[in-house]
Design an enzyme around this catalytic site. Structure first.
Site, short mmCIF file in Angstrom:
data_model
loop_
_atom_site.label_atom_id
_atom_site.label_comp_id
_atom_site.label_asym_id
_atom_site.label_seq_id
_atom_site.Cartn_x
_atom_site.Cartn_y
_atom_site.Cartn_z
N LYS A 185 17.83 29.09 28.52
CA LYS A 185 17.36 27.71 28.67
C LYS A 185 17.44 26.98 27.33
CE LYS A 185 13.61 25.35 28.27
NZ LYS A 185 14.06 24.01 27.86
N GLU A 259 10.88 34.42 17.57
CA GLU A 259 11.22 33.85 16.27
C GLU A 259 10.54 32.49 16.23
OE1 GLU A 259 12.23 31.77 13.66
OE2 GLU A 259 14.30 31.62 14.39
N CYS A 293 13.03 26.36 10.83
CA CYS A 293 11.85 27.22 10.84
C CYS A 293 11.65 27.89 9.48
CB CYS A 293 11.95 28.27 11.94
SG CYS A 293 13.56 29.07 11.99
N GLU A 390 3.18 23.50 9.81
CA GLU A 390 4.62 23.28 9.82
C GLU A 390 4.88 21.82 10.20
OE1 GLU A 390 6.84 25.34 12.95
OE2 GLU A 390 8.37 25.82 11.47
P1 NDP Z 1 8.60 24.40 21.67
O1 NDP Z 1 8.19 25.74 21.24
O2 NDP Z 1 7.76 23.68 22.65
O3 NDP Z 1 10.07 24.47 22.31
C1 NDP Z 1 10.99 25.52 22.16
C2 NDP Z 1 11.64 25.84 23.50
O4 NDP Z 1 10.67 26.37 24.41
C3 NDP Z 1 12.22 24.62 24.21
O5 NDP Z 1 13.37 25.02 24.94
C4 NDP Z 1 11.09 24.24 25.14
O6 NDP Z 1 11.50 23.44 26.21
C5 NDP Z 1 10.62 25.59 25.59
N1 NDP Z 1 9.24 25.63 26.10
C6 NDP Z 1 8.25 24.71 25.98
N2 NDP Z 1 7.12 25.16 26.56
C7 NDP Z 1 7.40 26.38 27.06
C8 NDP Z 1 6.64 27.36 27.75
N3 NDP Z 1 5.36 27.17 28.04
N4 NDP Z 1 7.22 28.53 28.09
C9 NDP Z 1 8.53 28.76 27.78
N5 NDP Z 1 9.30 27.86 27.13
C10 NDP Z 1 8.76 26.69 26.77
O7 NDP Z 1 8.82 23.51 20.41
P2 NDP Z 1 8.85 21.89 20.35
O8 NDP Z 1 10.21 21.47 20.62
O9 NDP Z 1 7.80 21.29 21.21
O10 NDP Z 1 8.46 21.65 18.84
C11 NDP Z 1 7.10 21.61 18.46
C12 NDP Z 1 6.90 22.18 17.09
O11 NDP Z 1 7.31 23.54 17.12
C13 NDP Z 1 7.76 21.55 16.01
O12 NDP Z 1 7.17 20.47 15.44
C14 NDP Z 1 7.90 22.68 15.04
O13 NDP Z 1 6.79 22.71 14.20
C15 NDP Z 1 7.90 23.90 15.92
N6 NDP Z 1 9.25 24.41 16.20
C16 NDP Z 1 9.66 25.51 15.56
C17 NDP Z 1 10.92 25.98 15.77
C18 NDP Z 1 11.42 27.18 15.09
O14 NDP Z 1 12.62 27.43 15.07
N7 NDP Z 1 10.56 27.97 14.52
C19 NDP Z 1 11.87 25.32 16.66
C20 NDP Z 1 11.31 24.18 17.34
C21 NDP Z 1 10.06 23.77 17.09
P3 NDP Z 1 11.54 21.83 25.95
O15 NDP Z 1 12.69 21.59 25.07
O16 NDP Z 1 11.72 21.24 27.26
O17 NDP Z 1 10.22 21.47 25.34
#
Ligand code: NDP
Length: 479
Positions: A185, A259, A293, A390
């Site tokens: 996904k 991760e 990240c 973060e």
């Molecule tokens: P999320 O963790 O919400 O999103 C990452 C992925 O998980 C997306 O594909 C998201 O879908 C999906 N997702 C969301 N909720 C669920 C769930 N309950 N179960 C399974 N999958 C889910 O990150 P965000 O995009 O909301 O970002 C928020 C914060 O997270 C950022 O500000 C940053 O601080 C951190 N972040 C960290 C990352 C990293 O690489 N360490 C990457 C991204 C974010 P959808 O796209 O539809 O929300």
């Protein structure tokens, strides 16, 4: 530093190179299908205009994808000799390299990152990762993971929006090389390159069901990771969602790698090569608008050089160009989504409220689109939110230290443990520091280097499991 006496002429890549389609669809069991979910519109964050409509998956599509992945695993991909699996991966790797320009432009349109980065980092690293793992497919018995390691089975993978193609490949390449099948996904705001990659896999003749791509929002991710038909979940994203997934999988016997986020310390000692360190600090936090990240979001600079270092740093940041992500001169592109921009604005306001000193580059911002200027907070205390949370944006928090011990204590004063940077001319000091910093990846006199041969992953709230290298294979094999 005086402003440059000349300006770069714009050098935009053509958006037409992306071969953008008006609509994209989920990829299930070897074909693109009309998803049963509510279609979503993916935007160009640099203009906030709609790029394309994307079909999303509902529960029925998810069930079909998992069933197809199970069938492909049991009947085709799992039993297939590694040397045969490798041929498919090599083919996909080659086509990704051949279509690099198209993929880079598409990634930049959908994500907002500068074309220079999608062209020079995201796409080549994705292709390298595929080549690397293709090479492993017939050598798994020599990876030190047992004489005849077996695939885990059906993998469910959920990825974020910051490196859409690269994160897809980080999951797909090792999973497939090891004989697993996968349901992936992509993030809601950046589904396009993963779907083009699915098309590339189909063109390469990848058997149906081996790779499935289900666009959708968090609810699709939640349904996927909770699906009974999976043997393993691989997630990259926020720590909060990672924790939720871990709670959900506890006791199911399904394997999990996470991760998650980070708040990396970039430690600059007084004997560091300062100009080089300045560039490394800039790269560490402003690469990909700080949506990384492992971003070096906490600068720890030795107190004795702080004034000189900060002057050099500000002068360097002043030269960064913020603007059209398709322009090859752009250093800092668009923030991926309005909610992410709001989060950055809120956290920066918390920095002001808690008494840190904000400095902002004077570079002009485009009149429309989602942009945030390169920002530095100095006088940051460890208790402040800008030091602890973060921000995931182009915002650097600066702290100082007097002794190496103090640098270590401050670097480790975080619930995260993903990456760290060390700047010093002394190898012994670099090693001393690296041994004490609790981070999965430690760079010395460089930052944000990614290589498929090097394992990447974190400790504590940054997650567990490694991606890349020989060690990364372990997450997709059972002895
Ligand atoms: P999320 O963790 O919400 O999103 C990452 C992925 O998980 C997306 O594909 C998201 O879908 C999906 N997702 C969301 N909720 C669920 C769930 N309950 N179960 C399974 N999958 C889910 O990150 P965000 O995009 O909301 O970002 C928020 C914060 O997270 C950022 O500000 C940053 O601080 C951190 N972040 C960290 C990352 C990293 O690489 N360490 C990457 C991204 C974010 P959808 O796209 O539809 O929300």
């Amino acid at each position: 530093m005086a402003a440059p006496s000349w300006e770069y002429a714009p050098a935009p890549e053509s958006a037409a190179l992306a071969n953008l389609e008006p609509a994209y669809r989920p990829f299930v069991d070897g074909e693109f299908v009309d998803g049963g979910g509510e279609p979503l519109k993916t935007l160009n964050p640099a203009t906030e205009e709609v790029l394309a409509e994307v079909g999303t998956a509902n529960q029925e599509d998810l069930d079909r994808a998992v069933t197809a992945a199970r069938r492909a695993y049991e009947q085709v991909w799992g039993p297939m000799p590694g040397a045969e699996r490798a041929k498919y991966l090599f083919r996909i790797a080659r086509v990704v390299a051949e279509r690099a320009r198209e993929l880079a432009v598409l990634e930049t349109l959908d994500n907002g990152k500068p074309i220079r980065e999608s062209r020079d980092v995201d796409v080549p690293t994705a292709s390298a990762h595929l080549f690397h793992h293709a090479g492993w497919a017939d050598k798994l018995g020599y990876a030190g993971l047992g004489p005849d390691p077996r695939p885990v089975g059906v993998v469910g993978a959920v990825i974020p929006w910051n490196f859409p193609l690269l994160m897809a490949v980080w999951k797909i390449a090792p999973a497939l090389a090891c004989g697993n099948t996968i349901v992936l996904k992509p993030a809601e705001t950046t589904p396009l390159t993963a779907l083009v990659l699915a098309g590339i896999a189909a063109d390469a003749g990848l058997p149906p069901g081996v790779l499935n791509v289900l666009p959708g929002a968090g609810d699709v991710g939640a349904a996927l990771v909770g699906h009974d038909g999976l043997d393993k979940v691989a997630f990259t994203g926020s720590t909060d969602v990672g924790k939720e997934i871990q709670r959900r999988l506890a006791g199911t016997g399904r394997r999990l790698t996470l991760e998650l986020g980070g708040k990396a310390a970039n430690i600059v000692y007084d004997d560091a090569p300062l100009d080089q360190a300045v560039d490394g600090v800039v790269d560490g936090i402003f690469f990909n608008q700080g949506h990384v990240c492992c971003a070096g979001s906490r600068l720890l600079v030795q107190e004795s050089i702080e004034p000189e270092f900060m002057e050099l740093l500000r002068a360097r940041i002043e030269t960064l160009r913020v603007g059209d992500p398709l322009d090859k001169n752009t250093d800092v592109g668009a923030i991926n989504s309005r909610p992410q921009l709001d989060r950055i604005v809120d956290l920066a306001a918390a920095g002001d409220a808690e008494g840190a000193q904000r400095w902002t580059s004077s570079c002009p911002l485009p009149e429309r689109g989602l942009f945030f200027p390169p920002t530095v907070f100095s006088g940051v205390e460890q208790t402040m939110r800008v030091a602890r949370e973060e921000i995931f944006g182009p915002v650097l928090s600066v702290l100082t230290f007097r002794t190496p011990d103090e640098a270590i204590a401050k670097a480790n004063n975080t619930p995260y443990g993903l990456s760290a940077g060390i700047w010093t001319e002394k190898g012994s000091k670099a090693l001393w520091t690296a041994q004490r910093v609790r981070a999965g990846v430690v760079w010395t006199n460089t930052f944000n280097r990614f290589d498929p041969t090097a394992p990447f992953g974190g400790y504590r709230e940054s997650g567990f499991g490694r991606e890349g290298g020989r060690v990364g294979l372990a997450a997709y094999l059972t002895a």
